[in-house]
Motif scaffolding. Structure first.
Motif, PDB file in Angstrom:
ATOM      1  N   CYS A 113      -4.951  -0.239 113.452  1.00 47.68           N
ATOM      2  CA  CYS A 113      -5.058   1.169 113.816  1.00 47.68           C
ATOM      3  C   CYS A 113      -4.507   2.064 112.721  1.00 47.68           C
ATOM      4  O   CYS A 113      -4.955   3.191 112.556  1.00 47.68           O
ATOM      5  N   GLY A 114      -3.558   1.588 111.964  1.00 51.39           N
ATOM      6  CA  GLY A 114      -2.959   2.410 110.921  1.00 51.39           C
ATOM      7  C   GLY A 114      -3.309   1.941 109.525  1.00 51.39           C
ATOM      8  O   GLY A 114      -2.597   2.241 108.579  1.00 51.39           O
ATOM      9  N   ASP A 115      -4.435   1.226 109.367  1.00 50.99           N
ATOM     10  CA  ASP A 115      -4.682   0.607 108.066  1.00 50.99           C
ATOM     11  C   ASP A 115      -5.047   1.599 106.981  1.00 50.99           C
ATOM     12  O   ASP A 115      -5.106   1.235 105.826  1.00 50.99           O
ATOM     13  N   ASP A 116      -5.293   2.875 107.363  1.00 49.78           N
ATOM     14  CA  ASP A 116      -5.583   3.875 106.346  1.00 49.78           C
ATOM     15  C   ASP A 116      -4.362   4.732 106.003  1.00 49.78           C
ATOM     16  O   ASP A 116      -4.450   5.615 105.168  1.00 49.78           O
ATOM     17  N   VAL A 117      -3.254   4.466 106.653  1.00 57.01           N
ATOM     18  CA  VAL A 117      -2.119   5.375 106.547  1.00 57.01           C
ATOM     19  C   VAL A 117      -1.465   5.330 105.175  1.00 57.01           C
ATOM     20  O   VAL A 117      -1.051   6.356 104.636  1.00 57.01           O
ATOM     21  N   THR A 118      -1.360   4.165 104.571  1.00 58.46           N
ATOM     22  CA  THR A 118      -0.616   4.039 103.325  1.00 58.46           C
ATOM     23  C   THR A 118      -1.516   3.708 102.146  1.00 58.46           C
ATOM     24  O   THR A 118      -1.076   3.137 101.160  1.00 58.46           O
ATOM     25  N   LEU A 119      -2.798   4.073 102.240  1.00 56.43           N
ATOM     26  CA  LEU A 119      -3.710   3.781 101.147  1.00 56.43           C
ATOM     27  C   LEU A 119      -3.313   4.565  99.902  1.00 56.43           C
ATOM     28  O   LEU A 119      -2.878   5.707  99.981  1.00 56.43           O
ATOM     29  N   ALA A 120      -3.507   3.948  98.752  1.00 58.81           N
ATOM     30  CA  ALA A 120      -3.185   4.614  97.496  1.00 58.81           C
ATOM     31  C   ALA A 120      -4.473   5.020  96.800  1.00 58.81           C
ATOM     32  O   ALA A 120      -5.511   4.390  96.957  1.00 58.81           O
ATOM     33  N   GLY A 121      -4.391   6.072  95.987  1.00 56.71           N
ATOM     34  CA  GLY A 121      -5.556   6.499  95.237  1.00 56.71           C
ATOM     35  C   GLY A 121      -6.333   7.570  95.962  1.00 56.71           C
ATOM     36  O   GLY A 121      -6.499   7.533  97.176  1.00 56.71           O
ATOM     37  N   GLU A 122      -6.827   8.567  95.203  1.00 61.26           N
ATOM     38  CA  GLU A 122      -7.497   9.705  95.824  1.00 61.26           C
ATOM     39  C   GLU A 122      -8.736   9.287  96.587  1.00 61.26           C
ATOM     40  O   GLU A 122      -9.006   9.784  97.680  1.00 61.26           O
ATOM     41  N   GLY A 123      -9.530   8.344  96.029  1.00 60.43           N
ATOM     42  CA  GLY A 123     -10.734   7.906  96.725  1.00 60.43           C
ATOM     43  C   GLY A 123     -10.409   7.297  98.072  1.00 60.43           C
ATOM     44  O   GLY A 123     -11.107   7.545  99.058  1.00 60.43           O
ATOM     45  N   SER A 124      -9.344   6.512  98.136  1.00 60.67           N
ATOM     46  CA  SER A 124      -8.945   5.905  99.403  1.00 60.67           C
ATOM     47  C   SER A 124      -8.487   6.954 100.397  1.00 60.67           C
ATOM     48  O   SER A 124      -8.760   6.851 101.594  1.00 60.67           O
ATOM     49  N   VAL A 125      -7.787   7.973  99.923  1.00 60.71           N
ATOM     50  CA  VAL A 125      -7.333   9.036 100.814  1.00 60.71           C
ATOM     51  C   VAL A 125      -8.515   9.818 101.354  1.00 60.71           C
ATOM     52  O   VAL A 125      -8.551  10.196 102.526  1.00 60.71           O
ATOM     53  N   VAL A 126      -9.515  10.059 100.513  1.00 58.79           N
ATOM     54  CA  VAL A 126     -10.724  10.751 100.973  1.00 58.79           C
ATOM     55  C   VAL A 126     -11.405   9.942 102.069  1.00 58.79           C
ATOM     56  O   VAL A 126     -11.842  10.492 103.088  1.00 58.79           O
ATOM     57  N   ARG A 127     -11.482   8.630 101.885  1.00 59.21           N
ATOM     58  CA  ARG A 127     -12.084   7.780 102.913  1.00 59.21           C
ATOM     59  C   ARG A 127     -11.242   7.814 104.187  1.00 59.21           C
ATOM     60  O   ARG A 127     -11.779   7.835 105.297  1.00 59.21           O
ATOM     61  N   ALA A 128      -9.924   7.809 104.030  1.00 57.50           N
ATOM     62  CA  ALA A 128      -9.048   7.876 105.196  1.00 57.50           C
ATOM     63  C   ALA A 128      -9.239   9.185 105.947  1.00 57.50           C
ATOM     64  O   ALA A 128      -9.188   9.222 107.183  1.00 57.50           O
TER      65      ALA A 128
END
Length: 261
Positions: free
Chosen positions: A13-28
């Motif tokens: 459920c929280g697998d997008d919370v600590t993503l690194a990198g701008e592309g990952s944050v955009v996806r989150a």
């Protein structure tokens, strides 16, 4: 409680919370917007069984995660015939449409679906999800970062606010997700506009916190006294039609304050 809907890999459920990198944050951000969309649709039903945001939040996250991991290419997420509605149905009944025997009340040799059946079902389901992936409320840095990171924080807040207020407003907005979403966005924007010291004393969600104060402030001229707004009341001597009153108040609020017709 397993059916075709509940099978497959379970995403955190929280697998997008600590993503690194701008592309990952955009996806989150994109994932979080889906969670807000689902929260608007399912929260009014789930508030019948819960009185806090956390258990509904983990259900909302699970709906989106399962949709993304299994059927996003062949089934819409929300709306009539969508995955969210199918998920709710699959939680409440087995694949044959029967109530879950282990959560029914037993009367001699009979299984009885009493008025508490759905409360037990959703408490069981949300409790299982919370044990797997506990809900963590959004943390708001001060100042709020610019760019995708800040957008992700705002969208998490919108998801939480949608869970808290959708049940209170959806009926007066014609069950229109876009209108409910506009109210949710306005709630979050107004809360974020408060000084950080004030936000520290009034949470966004929760009993008598900012989102619920916002709803009361729209409905009443004086929320402390439950005093109706006189401009939306019938002439003196006529009975107040609460449904008509609430619809008129929220229609005006959307038009004049939020800017949605």
């Amino acid at each position: 409680m397993v059916c075709w809907l509940m099978q497959g890999r379970h995403l955190m459920c929280g697998d997008d919370v600590t993503l690194a990198g701008e592309g990952s944050v955009v996806r989150a951000c994109a994932v979080q917007r889906l969670r807000t969309q689902v929260a608007v649709e399912v929260s009014p039903r789930l508030w019948e069984y819960f009185d806090e945001v956390a258990p509904i939040a983990v259900v909302v996250a699970d709906i989106v995660d399962r949709w993304r991991s299994g059927v996003a290419d062949r089934m819409r997420l929300t709306g009539s015939g969508g995955f969210a509605a199918a998920y709710v149905a699959a939680v409440e009944r087995d694949a044959a449409g029967r109530p879950w025997a282990q959560l029914c009340r037993r009367d001699a040799q009979r299984l009885v679906v009493d008025e508490s059946y759905l409360k037990r079902v959703w408490t069981h389901h949300a409790g299982w999800l919370q044990r797997l992936h506990p809900f963590t409320p959004a943390v708001v840095p001060d100042p709020l970062p610019a760019g995708p990171v800040g957008e992700l924080v705002v969208e998490r807040l919108r998801t939480e606010a949608a869970i808290d207020v959708a049940a209170a407003v959806h009926a007066w907005l014609g069950d229109d997700p876009a209108k409910v979403g506009a109210v949710v966005a306005d709630v979050v924007a107004r809360w974020l506009a408060l000084p950080a010291t004030e936000r520290a004393t009034v949470a966004l969600t929760g009993v008598e916190q900012f989102a619920q104060q916002y709803v009361a402030g729209v409905l009443y001229a004086d929320p402390a006294e439950d005093a109706y707004r006189p401009e939306f009341c019938p002439p003196e001597g006529q009975a107040l039609d609460w449904d008509a009153y609430a619809r008129a108040v929220w229609t005006h609020h959307l038009d004049q304050v939020v800017g949605v017709r």
